[in-house]
Write an enzyme that holds these catalytic residues in place. Structure first.
Site, PDB file in Angstrom:
ATOM      1  N   LYS A  52      -1.027  -3.706   6.379  1.00 12.98           N
ATOM      2  CA  LYS A  52      -2.457  -3.986   6.586  1.00 12.98           C
ATOM      3  C   LYS A  52      -2.869  -5.060   6.888  1.00 12.98           C
ATOM      4  CE  LYS A  52      -3.233   0.269   3.975  1.00 12.98           C
ATOM      5  NZ  LYS A  52      -3.372   1.194   2.571  1.00 12.98           N
ATOM      6  N   GLN A  96      -5.822  -0.374  -3.043  1.00 14.45           N
ATOM      7  CA  GLN A  96      -4.706   0.048  -2.976  1.00 14.45           C
ATOM      8  C   GLN A  96      -4.084   1.095  -4.026  1.00 14.45           C
ATOM      9  OE1 GLN A  96      -2.732  -0.044   0.167  1.00 14.45           O
ATOM     10  NE2 GLN A  96      -1.741   1.654  -0.801  1.00 14.45           N
ATOM     11  N   ASP A 119     -12.179   2.594   3.636  1.00 13.79           N
ATOM     12  CA  ASP A 119     -11.270   3.807   3.372  1.00 13.79           C
ATOM     13  C   ASP A 119     -11.817   5.129   3.476  1.00 13.79           C
ATOM     14  OD1 ASP A 119      -8.448   3.320   3.357  1.00 13.79           O
ATOM     15  OD2 ASP A 119      -8.542   2.758   1.095  1.00 13.79           O
TER      16      ASP A 119
END
Ligand code: NAD
Length: 291
Positions: A52, A96, A119
């Site tokens: 990412k 994460q 997200d």
């Protein structure tokens, strides 16, 4: 049979994002900034976060990585997230997953500022997505939708079977495909580990989206002629011919199933590369909202 090229489409999207970043810079607008929180030293999580961060560099975004020890307390992590929530330079950030067992994942995700929740896991964004209101859509289902749109596959009225009910893939894609939106309008069935007679459902489906993480689970005898197959699964299996000693396979026995399909995504090179591209697109969206 058409193989859906997620690698190519994701590169197209990254190029589109780079171009917009360049145009923004020329006009004096802010450079998009994505931050990632990584707790502990889980190997795959580090790999995902690094990809990412590298993708950010590729498109001209700023990026920040906040790394914490496995033994960070939930309270301390919430404090750190509070600081990122209040940092005006950071447009969007991700936590994460998975987090260590000592930390309640729900408490952490609920603390992310919904305006920076690229997200799309905060209940406000998840709720908006469910209601069909513009929001940050989770990257993997968003990537699947984008592949469907760019290949002009109209799912209107089609019988679509989603296998796997996770919060990050199966459930959201089942919601999105059933909505009254362009390319969607599918009649969706959501199957999971407790589903009975799965073969009957797969054989009846026009479209199968598999997100279960079982290597080559979906076999030729389970799909009908002309079906559309989207394979989200990513599993490592032993491979003595590879230098790494393993290879990546999906949920679908691609070699044999592909012969019967009209469209199919490969693994790797299908849904996988789309996930990062859509995360960056959400970050650009978050940045634009701050203009
Ligand atoms: P998960 O691992 O949280 O859950 C798996 C789901 O599969 C569960 O809902 C379970 O009910 C269902 N399931 C398991 N065995 C089943 C069976 N035999 N029949 C029917 N349903 C069954 O799900 P996840 O996090 O969505 O991950 C699924 C797979 O997708 C994994 O391989 C993961 O690595 C991969 N994944 C890929 C991407 C990507 O970017 N391509 C993103 C996220 C996840």
């Amino acid at each position: 049979m058409t193989i859906i090229d997620g690698k190519k489409i994701s590169e197209d999207i990254l190029n589109e994002i780079s171009l917009e970043v360049e145009q923004r810079t020329n006009k004096g607008y802010k450079t998009p900034h994505l931050a990632a929180i990584l707790v502990g030293d889980d190997g795959p999580s580090q790999t995902y976060v690094n990809s990412k961060i590298n993708a950010c560099k590729e498109v001209g975004f700023k990026s920040s990585l906040f790394k914490y020890d496995n033994n960070i307390t939930e309270k301390k992590l919430l404090e750190e997230i509070g600081k990122i929530n209040n940092d005006d330079d950071i447009d969007g950030f991700i936590v994460q997953l998975p987090l260590p067992n000592s930390i309640n994942q729900e408490n952490i995700l609920n603390c992310v500022n919904p305006n920076k929740d690229v997200d799309g896991f905060h209940p406000i964004n998840y709720g908006k997505m469910t209601l069909g209101i513009d929001s940050f859509v989770p990257a993997t289902p968003h990537g699947i939708l984008e592949l469907i749109k760019r290949y002009k596959i109209d799912l209107n009225g089609k019988k679509c079977l989603v296998i796997g009910r996770s919060q990050i893939v199966g459930r959201p894609i089942s919601i999105l495909l059933s909505q009254s939106k362009e390319f969607c309008n599918a009649t969706v069935t959501l199957a999971h580990s407790r589903t009975l007679n799965l073969n009957e459902l797969t054989l009846d489906a026009d479209v199968i989206i598999s997100a279960i993480g079982r290597p080559e689970f979906l076999t030729e005898n389970m799909v009908k002629e002309g079906s559309i197959i989207i394979d989200v699964g990513i599993s490592r299996v032993k491979d003595d011919n590879s230098n790494k000693g393993y290879k990546i396979v999906g949920d679908v026995d691609f070699k044999n199933v592909s012969k019967k399909t009209s469209f199919i995504t490969p693994v790797p090179g299908g849904v996988g590369p789309m996930t990062i591209a859509m995360l960056l697109r959400n970050t650009l969206l978050a940045c634009r909202k701050n203009d």
